[in-house]
Scaffold this motif. Structure first.
Motif, PDB file in Angstrom:
ATOM      1  N   ALA A  60       0.884  -1.176   0.000  1.00  0.00           N
ATOM      2  CA  ALA A  60       0.000   0.000   0.000  1.00  0.00           C
ATOM      3  C   ALA A  60       0.915   1.218   0.000  1.00  0.00           C
ATOM      4  N   ASP A  61       0.356   2.386   0.195  1.00  0.00           N
ATOM      5  CA  ASP A  61       1.138   3.606   0.132  1.00  0.00           C
ATOM      6  C   ASP A  61       2.142   3.652   1.286  1.00  0.00           C
ATOM      7  N   GLY A  62       3.442   3.515   0.968  1.00  0.00           N
ATOM      8  CA  GLY A  62       4.506   3.620   1.960  1.00  0.00           C
ATOM      9  C   GLY A  62       4.664   2.414   2.850  1.00  0.00           C
ATOM     10  N   GLU A  63       4.032   1.298   2.509  1.00  0.00           N
ATOM     11  CA  GLU A  63       4.078   0.136   3.405  1.00  0.00           C
ATOM     12  C   GLU A  63       3.961  -1.153   2.591  1.00  0.00           C
ATOM     13  N   LEU A  64       4.725  -2.171   2.974  1.00  0.00           N
ATOM     14  CA  LEU A  64       4.656  -3.484   2.346  1.00  0.00           C
ATOM     15  C   LEU A  64       4.435  -4.524   3.434  1.00  0.00           C
ATOM     16  N   THR A  65       3.593  -5.501   3.146  1.00  0.00           N
ATOM     17  CA  THR A  65       3.309  -6.566   4.101  1.00  0.00           C
ATOM     18  C   THR A  65       3.781  -7.889   3.507  1.00  0.00           C
ATOM     19  N   VAL A  66       4.704  -8.534   4.207  1.00  0.00           N
ATOM     20  CA  VAL A  66       5.355  -9.747   3.715  1.00  0.00           C
ATOM     21  C   VAL A  66       4.842 -10.947   4.499  1.00  0.00           C
ATOM     22  N   THR A  67       4.497 -12.000   3.773  1.00  0.00           N
ATOM     23  CA  THR A  67       4.212 -13.289   4.394  1.00  0.00           C
ATOM     24  C   THR A  67       5.450 -14.153   4.222  1.00  0.00           C
ATOM     25  N   PRO A  68       6.221 -14.398   5.299  1.00  0.00           N
ATOM     26  CA  PRO A  68       7.491 -15.129   5.154  1.00  0.00           C
ATOM     27  C   PRO A  68       7.265 -16.510   4.539  1.00  0.00           C
ATOM     28  N   PRO A  69       8.067 -16.897   3.558  1.00  0.00           N
ATOM     29  CA  PRO A  69       7.939 -18.238   2.982  1.00  0.00           C
ATOM     30  C   PRO A  69       8.386 -19.303   3.976  1.00  0.00           C
ATOM     31  N   SER A  70       8.073 -20.533   3.655  1.00  0.00           N
ATOM     32  CA  SER A  70       8.304 -21.627   4.603  1.00  0.00           C
ATOM     33  C   SER A  70       9.770 -21.835   4.932  1.00  0.00           C
ATOM     34  N   TRP A  71      10.691 -21.397   4.048  1.00  0.00           N
ATOM     35  CA  TRP A  71      12.117 -21.648   4.305  1.00  0.00           C
ATOM     36  C   TRP A  71      12.795 -20.512   5.055  1.00  0.00           C
ATOM     37  N   ARG A  72      12.077 -19.419   5.352  1.00  0.00           N
ATOM     38  CA  ARG A  72      12.692 -18.279   6.025  1.00  0.00           C
ATOM     39  C   ARG A  72      12.200 -18.179   7.468  1.00  0.00           C
ATOM     40  N   PHE A  73      12.850 -18.940   8.367  1.00  0.00           N
ATOM     41  CA  PHE A  73      12.494 -18.908   9.781  1.00  0.00           C
ATOM     42  C   PHE A  73      13.042 -17.669  10.483  1.00  0.00           C
ATOM     43  N   ASP A  74      13.907 -16.932   9.813  1.00  0.00           N
ATOM     44  CA  ASP A  74      14.549 -15.784  10.457  1.00  0.00           C
ATOM     45  C   ASP A  74      13.747 -14.499  10.318  1.00  0.00           C
ATOM     46  N   ILE A  75      12.678 -14.503   9.546  1.00  0.00           N
ATOM     47  CA  ILE A  75      11.908 -13.276   9.325  1.00  0.00           C
ATOM     48  C   ILE A  75      10.696 -13.263  10.249  1.00  0.00           C
ATOM     49  N   THR A  76      10.788 -12.475  11.313  1.00  0.00           N
ATOM     50  CA  THR A  76       9.673 -12.343  12.260  1.00  0.00           C
ATOM     51  C   THR A  76       9.391 -10.887  12.617  1.00  0.00           C
ATOM     52  N   LEU A  77      10.365  -9.985  12.367  1.00  0.00           N
ATOM     53  CA  LEU A  77      10.231  -8.583  12.763  1.00  0.00           C
ATOM     54  C   LEU A  77      10.452  -7.667  11.568  1.00  0.00           C
ATOM     55  N   GLU A  78      10.019  -6.428  11.707  1.00  0.00           N
ATOM     56  CA  GLU A  78      10.258  -5.439  10.659  1.00  0.00           C
ATOM     57  C   GLU A  78      11.750  -5.243  10.426  1.00  0.00           C
ATOM     58  N   GLU A  79      12.549  -5.303  11.498  1.00  0.00           N
ATOM     59  CA  GLU A  79      13.995  -5.132  11.366  1.00  0.00           C
ATOM     60  C   GLU A  79      14.617  -6.219  10.501  1.00  0.00           C
ATOM     61  N   ASP A  80      14.040  -7.435  10.520  1.00  0.00           N
ATOM     62  CA  ASP A  80      14.558  -8.503   9.660  1.00  0.00           C
ATOM     63  C   ASP A  80      14.400  -8.130   8.187  1.00  0.00           C
ATOM     64  N   LEU A  81      13.270  -7.545   7.832  1.00  0.00           N
ATOM     65  CA  LEU A  81      13.052  -7.132   6.448  1.00  0.00           C
ATOM     66  C   LEU A  81      13.945  -5.939   6.077  1.00  0.00           C
ATOM     67  N   ILE A  82      14.148  -5.036   7.020  1.00  0.00           N
ATOM     68  CA  ILE A  82      15.038  -3.901   6.754  1.00  0.00           C
ATOM     69  C   ILE A  82      16.453  -4.405   6.475  1.00  0.00           C
ATOM     70  N   GLU A  83      16.888  -5.408   7.230  1.00  0.00           N
ATOM     71  CA  GLU A  83      18.219  -5.988   6.997  1.00  0.00           C
ATOM     72  C   GLU A  83      18.307  -6.598   5.599  1.00  0.00           C
ATOM     73  N   GLU A  84      17.236  -7.275   5.159  1.00  0.00           N
ATOM     74  CA  GLU A  84      17.231  -7.847   3.816  1.00  0.00           C
ATOM     75  C   GLU A  84      17.369  -6.758   2.753  1.00  0.00           C
ATOM     76  N   VAL A  85      16.659  -5.668   2.931  1.00  0.00           N
ATOM     77  CA  VAL A  85      16.744  -4.565   1.966  1.00  0.00           C
ATOM     78  C   VAL A  85      18.161  -4.015   1.928  1.00  0.00           C
ATOM     79  N   ALA A  86      18.762  -3.809   3.105  1.00  0.00           N
ATOM     80  CA  ALA A  86      20.108  -3.216   3.164  1.00  0.00           C
ATOM     81  C   ALA A  86      21.149  -4.115   2.512  1.00  0.00           C
TER      82      ALA A  86
END
Length: 806
Positions: free
Chosen positions: A447-473
């Motif tokens: 949506a405007d300024g926001e993305l909502t991710v459903t972690p795939p079955s193989w990514r047990f490390d994605i639980t927080l917004e900071e995890d996604l920020i790390e992926e982007v970086a």
């Protein structure tokens, strides 16, 4: 995680060099710890076939071989003299042609050049090679036998794919999805944009109807359990050379075809699995927590005692496997196995984490399951294993059974673009964030300024917004981050002048010829009991090694360990120190940001000196370091503060050569010689000298105060006092100096006659002392001097029974 580059490039082959690939992975958080070639450099070694092998006429252990090297044998087979026990007609082996260069036998040596030679009178035009001579392995029991379809004359580097590189990654615990070659390829594809090749795994059509009943009794242990029966396998079949090679390049030794297939798929897709001997299973399988009193003999030969904290797979009679860690010996496949059961399951990470370390071992399976393994791939990977089993060992497969009592549900994670830009420290757009998520294969809505991710079955490390920020970086590239100064104000903390820093203490000890050593804070329980007198040390719940099981309450054990390490390497002189924290039980300590309730954690400084007092030299004779050498070092460390040393006892130190160190009447530690029984127990050639002091006290120092130069001259008077041998020097000096006029008392001689005399009786000694007397305001007269000296003698007589000699 170790793997060959060639296998990775089968899944994803970006147009970059090996060095660039290593840099890319490291900068994306997958640290490349080591890069090394599969084989060292060598040349002119080709595939050849032995067509004849005859006994050497002049040597029992040599054979004269006629070797066909294809296009390299233009004038007919080459004559090669060989001493390998397996040199026989009909095999294909590596041949080093004349002019070839083999790897040097020792690191840094020169390559070994092959020339025309003569062995016991017979000419040899080359050399047949073992795996060890090519430095492919340590096997030197004979020639390296190649497949019979190996092309004659082909360069051995090309045939064995030796121009390959082994990558060793040092993965952090959150990168469980990269514990496979395919998982790393998925990351490379996301980072480079190169296409990811995902091989289609075709299901194996069942040829029999046999299944094995499975009862998952603990859904908090196992979320999914899949399995299949395969009958009529041949476990004696040879594992294909290509599979053996890939396993070896992943650091895994080939065992048997069934075990090798299971390990191969684990390295390929990150899926640990287990193959049971079906005929050794009694009834069906139960997946549950163990019960107290149960035990299991593992594949490694160890028998472990189980309890309710460990997950197991059991049949109707006994426990058969440690869930997610290691199989049992009773149902292991062997050369007599005819029917197998292939199992692939999803074990909850919390149910596996730390279990293998309770039994003092670790496995590749446990390493993966405790970090998280994709629960969606169990059936697909059983199909892959089945296809490989049938390809190598034959057999007929039954249908796959799939029990799913508790599949994990992944909660959506929100990513705010503005928040990502603030945390990363550079502007990022929503399109950039969406592109990163798409490249990583993370499903999302926006949506405007926001993305909502459903972690795939193989990514047990994605639980927080900071995890996604790390992926982007990391996908955008850490090297693209701008150099931005910190916004928070930096306020320097001024250290009081009366306190020196820890580095100041280190420099002072280094100036005294000590070298710093740094040791673990967890030590052997024996050290605590013997050297610290601590019968109840704080135990480590999860020790990295069995001996390092308790937290240290003293630094002395660590220093004795350092001494033993150096003595084992023939060190002639050892002088070491350590600054470190110790850990003691103390109920008065409360829990804060810097402390743990019930545990006192003071800093200590300790030193050890062993061997000659000074390095070998011409200026003074060699002598071993003694108590007074170390006492002088401690005095210089504490200067300008003056310490008192009083006889004391310490569990680690000699009862007659140990002193307590006092500053302003407060004990700050001990120094002395190691106790004789510990010198013998630790097998030391002689006893070292040790000290341990409170670091905070050592850091305190007197601030210099300006004093005027005395206008008067000091008067010196010498005394010879006879005192008992039991009178301590420090106490006598303090008594004599208890007068404003007496500025200094110096002992300059001790006399003890061989036999009692009229002046000095048995058990007595004469101490010669020099008194320095000074009055800042007036010149001392003889009358004042004599009175002050007489008063000093009177004080000594009253306190210790001292008398003037003669």
């Amino acid at each position: 995680m170790q793997f060959p580059e060639s296998w990775l490039r089968e899944f994803c082959n970006p147009a970059i060099t090996t060095a660039e690939l290593a840099e890319l992975l490291t900068m994306a958080g997958l640290e490349v710890e080591e890069l090394r070639p599969v084989a060292p450099a060598f040349s002119k070694i080709v595939v050849a076939e032995i067509v004849e092998a005859e006994q050497h006429p002049n040597a029992d252990r040599l054979r004269v071989c006629r070797v066909d090297a294809g296009p390299h044998s233009k004038d007919g087979p080459l004559q090669i003299v060989c001493g390998a026990p397996n040199a026989r007609a009909g095999i294909r082996v590596p041949l080093a042609l004349v002019g070839a260069e083999l790897p040097p036998a020792e690191e840094g040596g020169a390559p070994f050049a092959i020339k025309v030679g003569k062995l016991r009178g017979v000419e040899s035009f080359g050399m047949l090679c073992s795996a060890r001579e090519l430095q492919l392995s340590e096997d030197h029991g004979g020639l390296l036998e190649l497949p019979l379809d190996a092309p004659l004359g082909q360069d051995i580097r090309q045939f064995l794919n030796l121009d390959d590189t082994l990558f060793t990654l040092k993965l952090t615990p959150n990168l469980a999805h990269c514990l496979s070659v395919y998982g790393i390829a998925r990351e490379v594809s996301a980072l480079t944009g190169a296409p990811l090749v995902t091989p289609a795994i075709a299901p194996v059509a069942p040829a029999i109807d046999a299944t094995l009943p499975v009862d998952v009794q603990a859904s908090d242990l196992c979320g999914r359990f899949s399995g299949r029966i395969v009958r009529g396998v041949n476990p004696k079949a040879a594992t294909p050379a290509w599979m053996v090679e890939r396993l070896a390049r992943c650091g895994q030794r080939a065992v048997s075809p069934l075990v090798d297939i299971s390990n191969y798929v684990m390295f390929e897709y990150g899926r640990p699995s287990h193959i049971f001997d079906l005929d050794k299973i009694h009834g069906g399988l139960q997946v549950r927590w163990a019960r107290a009193g149960e035990s299991l003999k593992l594949l490694n030969g160890n028998t472990v005692e189980l309890d309710g904290q460990v997950g197991i797979i059991a049949d109707d009679q006994a426990v058969e496997s440690l869930a997610g860690i290691m199989g049992g010996d009773a149902t292991a496949v062997s050369d007599d196995t005819a029917n197998i059961y292939i199992e692939a399951a999803f074990w909850w990470p919390t149910a596996v984490a730390g279990r293998s370390r309770r039994y003092h071992f670790a496995t590749d399976a446990g390493h993966r399951f405790e970090r998280g393994v994709d629960p969606q791939g169990t059936v697909e990977h059983i199909e892959r294993i089945t296809a490989l089993v049938q390809q190598i060992c034959g057999g007929q497969a039954g249908p796959v059974t799939d029990v799913q009592p508790a599949m994990p549900q992944r909660a959506p994670v929100r990513l705010r673009v503005a928040r990502a830009a603030k945390v990363i420290g550079m502007p990022v757009t929503q399109a950039q964030c969406a592109g990163v998520l798409q490249r990583l294969g993370l499903p999302f809505t926006q949506a405007d300024g926001e993305l909502t991710v459903t972690p795939p079955s193989w990514r047990f490390d994605i639980t927080l917004e900071e995890d996604l920020i790390e992926e982007v970086a990391r996908v955008l590239g850490y090297n693209s981050l701008p150099d931005t100064p910190p916004q928070a104000p930096v306020t320097a903390r001024v250290r009081p002048e009366a306190r020196r820093g820890a580095h100041g203490v280190r420099h002072a000890l280094a100036a005294l010829d000590f070298q710093e050593t740094i040791n673990f804070s967890f030590v052997e329980a024996r050290w605590e009991q013997e050297l610290a007198g601590n019968p109840d040390p704080i135990k480590v719940l999860n020790p990295i090694a069995a001996p390092l099981a308790v937290m240290r309450s003293s630094l002395l054990g660590s220093l004795v360990g350092v001494l033993k390490y150096n003595l084992a390497r023939k060190a002639p002189r050892v002088r070491v120190f350590e600054l470190g924290r110790v850990f003691r039980r103390d109920a008065s300590v409360a829990s804060t940001d810097a402390s743990v309730a019930g545990v006192s954690q003071p800093m200590r400084v300790a030193g050890l000196s062993w061997g000659p007092a000074t390095p070998l030299q011409w200026g003074q004779p060699e002598r071993p370091v003694d108590f007074f050498d170390l006492k002088a070092d401690v005095e210089r460390l504490l200067a300008p503060r003056v310490a008192r040393f009083v006889p004391a006892e310490h569990p680690a130190m000699h009862p007659g050569r140990c002193a307590e160190v006092l500053l302003d009447g407060v004990s700050i530690g001990h120094l002395g010689e190691l106790h004789p029984k510990w010198r013998q127990a630790y097998e030391l050639p002689s006893a070292p000298m040790l000290f341990e002091l409170d670091l905070a006290a050592v850091q305190q120092r007197n601030v210099p105060l300006a004093q005027p130069v005395p206008r008067q001259q000091a008067a010196l008077r010498d005394l010879a006092l006879v005192v008992s041998d039991q009178v301590a020097h420090d106490a006598l000096v303090a008594t004599l100096a208890d007068d404003p006029l007496v500025r200094q008392v110096t002992l300059f001689d001790i006399y003890r006659p061989k036999a009692p005399s009229a002046d000095i009786g048995a058990g007595e000694r004469s101490l010669a002392l020099r008194l320095a007397l000074l009055d800042d305001e007036a010149t001392l007269t003889d009358e004042r001097i004599d009175a002050a000296v007489a008063a000093a003698v009177a004080r000594a007589q009253a306190a210790f029974g001292a008398r003037l000699r003669g």
